[in-house]
Scaffold this motif. Structure first.
Motif, short mmCIF file in Angstrom:
data_model
loop_
_atom_site.label_atom_id
_atom_site.label_comp_id
_atom_site.label_asym_id
_atom_site.label_seq_id
_atom_site.Cartn_x
_atom_site.Cartn_y
_atom_site.Cartn_z
N HIS A 84 0.82 -1.20 0.00
CA HIS A 84 0.00 0.00 0.00
C HIS A 84 0.86 1.26 0.00
N GLY A 85 0.73 2.05 -1.07
CA GLY A 85 1.47 3.30 -1.18
C GLY A 85 2.75 3.22 -1.96
N VAL A 86 3.26 2.01 -2.21
CA VAL A 86 4.49 1.87 -2.99
C VAL A 86 4.19 2.24 -4.44
N ARG A 87 5.03 3.09 -4.99
CA ARG A 87 4.76 3.61 -6.34
C ARG A 87 4.78 2.53 -7.42
N GLN A 88 5.53 1.45 -7.22
CA GLN A 88 5.58 0.36 -8.20
C GLN A 88 5.90 0.88 -9.61
N MET A 89 6.99 1.65 -9.72
CA MET A 89 7.34 2.22 -11.02
C MET A 89 7.68 1.12 -12.02
N ARG A 90 6.80 0.96 -13.00
CA ARG A 90 6.92 -0.02 -14.09
C ARG A 90 6.75 -1.46 -13.60
N THR A 91 6.43 -1.66 -12.31
CA THR A 91 6.31 -3.01 -11.76
C THR A 91 4.88 -3.28 -11.30
N GLY A 92 3.91 -2.89 -12.14
CA GLY A 92 2.51 -3.08 -11.78
C GLY A 92 2.14 -4.52 -11.50
N TRP A 93 2.92 -5.47 -12.03
CA TRP A 93 2.64 -6.89 -11.77
C TRP A 93 2.79 -7.23 -10.29
N SER A 94 3.42 -6.37 -9.53
CA SER A 94 3.60 -6.62 -8.10
C SER A 94 2.68 -5.78 -7.24
N LEU A 471 -5.52 5.64 -4.28
CA LEU A 471 -5.07 5.44 -5.66
C LEU A 471 -3.82 4.58 -5.66
N HIS A 472 -3.86 3.45 -6.33
CA HIS A 472 -2.69 2.59 -6.46
C HIS A 472 -1.70 3.19 -7.45
N GLY A 473 -0.41 2.92 -7.22
CA GLY A 473 0.62 3.26 -8.18
C GLY A 473 1.06 4.71 -8.20
N TYR A 474 0.41 5.57 -7.41
CA TYR A 474 0.70 7.00 -7.44
C TYR A 474 0.57 7.62 -6.06
N ASP A 475 1.35 8.66 -5.83
CA ASP A 475 1.03 9.67 -4.83
C ASP A 475 0.35 10.83 -5.57
N GLY A 524 0.58 1.26 -16.67
CA GLY A 524 -0.04 0.07 -16.09
C GLY A 524 -1.51 0.30 -15.81
N VAL A 525 -2.10 -0.58 -15.03
CA VAL A 525 -3.49 -0.47 -14.62
C VAL A 525 -3.51 -0.25 -13.12
N TRP A 526 -4.17 0.85 -12.69
CA TRP A 526 -4.09 1.28 -11.30
C TRP A 526 -5.49 1.49 -10.74
N SER A 555 7.83 2.33 -20.14
CA SER A 555 6.96 1.19 -20.46
C SER A 555 6.93 0.21 -19.29
N ILE A 556 5.80 -0.42 -19.10
CA ILE A 556 5.70 -1.40 -18.04
C ILE A 556 6.59 -2.60 -18.36
N GLU A 557 7.20 -3.18 -17.34
CA GLU A 557 8.04 -4.35 -17.55
C GLU A 557 7.19 -5.54 -18.02
N ALA A 558 7.86 -6.50 -18.63
CA ALA A 558 7.16 -7.72 -19.04
C ALA A 558 6.69 -8.49 -17.81
N PRO A 559 5.59 -9.22 -17.91
CA PRO A 559 5.13 -9.99 -16.76
C PRO A 559 6.14 -11.05 -16.35
N PRO A 560 6.29 -11.29 -15.06
CA PRO A 560 7.23 -12.32 -14.60
C PRO A 560 6.74 -13.71 -14.96
N PRO A 561 7.65 -14.67 -15.07
CA PRO A 561 7.25 -16.01 -15.52
C PRO A 561 6.36 -16.75 -14.53
N ASP A 562 6.38 -16.36 -13.25
CA ASP A 562 5.57 -17.07 -12.25
C ASP A 562 4.25 -16.36 -11.95
N LEU A 563 3.87 -15.39 -12.82
CA LEU A 563 2.60 -14.69 -12.59
C LEU A 563 1.46 -15.71 -12.55
#
Length: 566
Positions: A84-94, A471-475, A524-526, A555-563
């Protein structure tokens, strides 16, 4: 972005991320979800926990560090975790919200969350983002300045207390609580207790003889940093410490100008850091918290939780005076007193000017077994009259990334920029014809780099209430708030463009409005939703889809293989 960090923070967020990585440390943790037997009031029950801990582990890092959290689900429910609150820059998969950025981690499966915390200092937290599992699956995330850097306070704290996590406790399985409400369409049962670090305190039946009060030993004369987190599902909380004032220095991992107060207000999802000097006569002092209940005629947990700040002397603890449950004046005085520590970096332009109504409504239905709301209805909630429906075949982010959702199979990108009908949003009697929202899985599409302003307008449909919107992904900057209907002709002049507070969760005043602004620089999707879980369950949510910009760093990173797969 927090103030007071390295010089590279003055650059764009993308460059700030690169600066941070250079000195980053990597922290690896295993989070094992399992059932643990817990007793807090009168009943012993099995609840979901992380590593058998309630609350869960506190994660402690420095700004710029990376985290790898290996979630292993050995429980009986689907599970995701949100940071909660982590910006997740380009890491929306997390980011973690179920069916928004990922499919759930099913029992017996695992998933590794991987992300870097850059440009943020202070207190955030993590919690389950599936059903009502965050009632017991949550913990603190402490982000300190980099090694060698100090806090931007005039007086450096001599030490820090363990984070103070405020929560709610049900004497039954909270998943069963929400399932029963969803089945009937009625409001869910209110909680049986408010808690401090999982403990209800001295004032509850069955608690006084069970050692269920959190105790914090303190040293006379010492200046201490104390971090507060409201992890409650459905209750905004007033918090006060008997005999002591608190100096607010940060909210939602963003530094503020020092503000002295005797009462804090924390909505679910919000964090507040304070400086406390233990300069009172040595004794035992109660920290107490109870509800701020802004909605008229709506049941709420009216109990009071306590913890003890102990100077080391025996004897009874002194109790603070808390505001009345419906003391909106005190709530407003607190939120409007907050100011950012340094001048805000707010774009002069606004590319997307949005107006979102938020509130609760009712849906007519015909089945007597599923119409448990008032007068044979079902409770619903919405943003701009759209009641958000989670998909089930794919997450929205997966559908967007693979290009198989934009045609309307999983979602559509036609979320309205303004309400479909303009009306007197805060009227005493809103027409019943406006009470029924339309279900849908809709997103609002933003170009990378767009400057976005959102007017969040509360409504008095069914009952006006203070809505904590996260709001996810942003301050974002909170430019202003007020009561009644927002009027651009007069209320724009009230905007604070100099030192507004930066947060990730804003309380939209009861029958009022708040204006936020941010730059869409994280693809990403937030999800944006009310952090009263009863309201997001009813559909008070929407999502922004931020397109990729130019090049890899936009650009958002590629999805991880264990998604996880759906």
């Amino acid at each position: 972005m927090s103030s007071g960090g390295p010089a590279c923070w003055l650059l764009s967020l993308s460059l700030a991320l690169l600066c941070s990585i250079a000195a980053a440390k990597e922290h690896y943790h295993e989070f094992v979800i399992r059932e643990t037997t817990v007793k807090r009031l009168c009943k012993t029950q099995n609840v979901m926990t992380v590593n058998g801990q309630f609350p869960g582990p506190t994660l402690e890092i420095n700004e710029g560090d990376s985290l790898i959290i290996n979630l292993i689900n050995r429980g009986r429910y689907n599970m995701t975790l949100h940071w909660h609150g982590v910006r997740q820059m380009r890491t929306g998969w997390s980011d973690g919200p179920e069916f928004v950025t990922q499919c759930p981690v099913r029992p017996g499966q695992s998933y590794r969350y991987r992300f870097t915390v850059a440009g943020q200092e202070g207190t955030l937290w993590w919690h389950a983002h599936s059903s009502w599992l965050r009632a017991t699956v949550y913990g603190a995330l402490v982000i300190r300045p980099r090694d060698g850097n100090k806090y931007p306070f005039d007086v450096q704290p001599a030490r820090e207390l363990a984070p103070i996590m405020l929560g709610e406790w049900w004497e039954m399985n909270p998943v069963d609580v929400v399932r029963a409400a969803t089945l009937t369409g009625a409001a869910p049962n209110i909680s049986d207790a408010i808690t401090v670090n999982g403990q209800p305190g001295d004032l509850y039946i069955c608690s006084s003889n069970q050692n269920t009060t959190a105790v914090f030993p303190v040293n006379s004369g010492e200046t201490t940093l104390v971090r507060f987190i409201n992890a409650a599902l459905n209750t905004e909380l007033f918090v006060s410490l008997a005999g002591h004032n608190m100096t607010v220095v940060a909210t939602d991992a963003s530094y503020t100008k020092p503000h002295v107060t005797s009462v804090l207000l924390l909505a679910p999802g919000q964090t507040t850091d304070v400086i406390l000097t233990f300069d009172q006569p040595p004794a035992r002092y109660y920290l107490a918290a109870r509800a701020y209940a802004s909605a008229q005629g709506v049941p709420f947990d009216n109990t009071t939780t306590t913890a003890i700040f102990d100077y080391g002397l025996a004897g009874d603890a002194m109790m603070p005076t808390l505001p009345a449950y419906n003391d909106t004046a005190t709530a407003t005085a607190f939120t409007t007193s907050l100011r950012g520590l340094r001048k805000a970096e707010i774009p002069a332009r606004v590319d997307e000017s949005l107006f979102f109504t938020v509130g609760v409504g009712l849906i007519n239905c015909s089945s007597s077994t599923k119409c448990g709301g008032p007068n044979g209805t079902r409770f619903a909630a919405s943003v701009n009259n759209v009641s958000f429906v989670l998909p089930s075949s794919s997450s929205i982010l997966q559908a967007h990334y693979h290009g198989d959702g934009d045609g309307g199979v999983v979602f559509t990108d036609d979320f309205p920029a303004s309400p479909p009908v303009v009306f007197d949003y805060t009227a005493q009697n809103v027409s019943r014809g406006l009470w029924q929202p339309a279900p849908g899985t809709k997103v609002y599409r933003l170009k990378y780099g767009a400057a976005v302003q959102v007017v969040l307008q509360g409504t008095n449909i069914f009952a006006g209430e203070n809505h904590p919107i996260h709001l996810h992904g942003y301050d974002f900057y909170i430019l202003a708030e007020g009561f009644g209907n927002f009027d651009a002709a007069t209320d724009t002049a009230k905007f604070n463009l100099d030192d507004p507070p930066m947060r990730n969760t804003v309380g939209v005043p009861v029958n009022g409005w708040a204006v936020i602004r941010f730059v869409a620089d994280n693809p990403g999707v937030w999800l944006m939703h009310c952090h009263l879980d009863v309201h997001i369950t009813w559909g008070l949510a929407m999502a922004f889809l931020v397109d990729d910009g130019v090049g890899e760093l936009q650009s958002i990173e590629a999805p991880p293989p264990d998604l996880p797969l759906c």
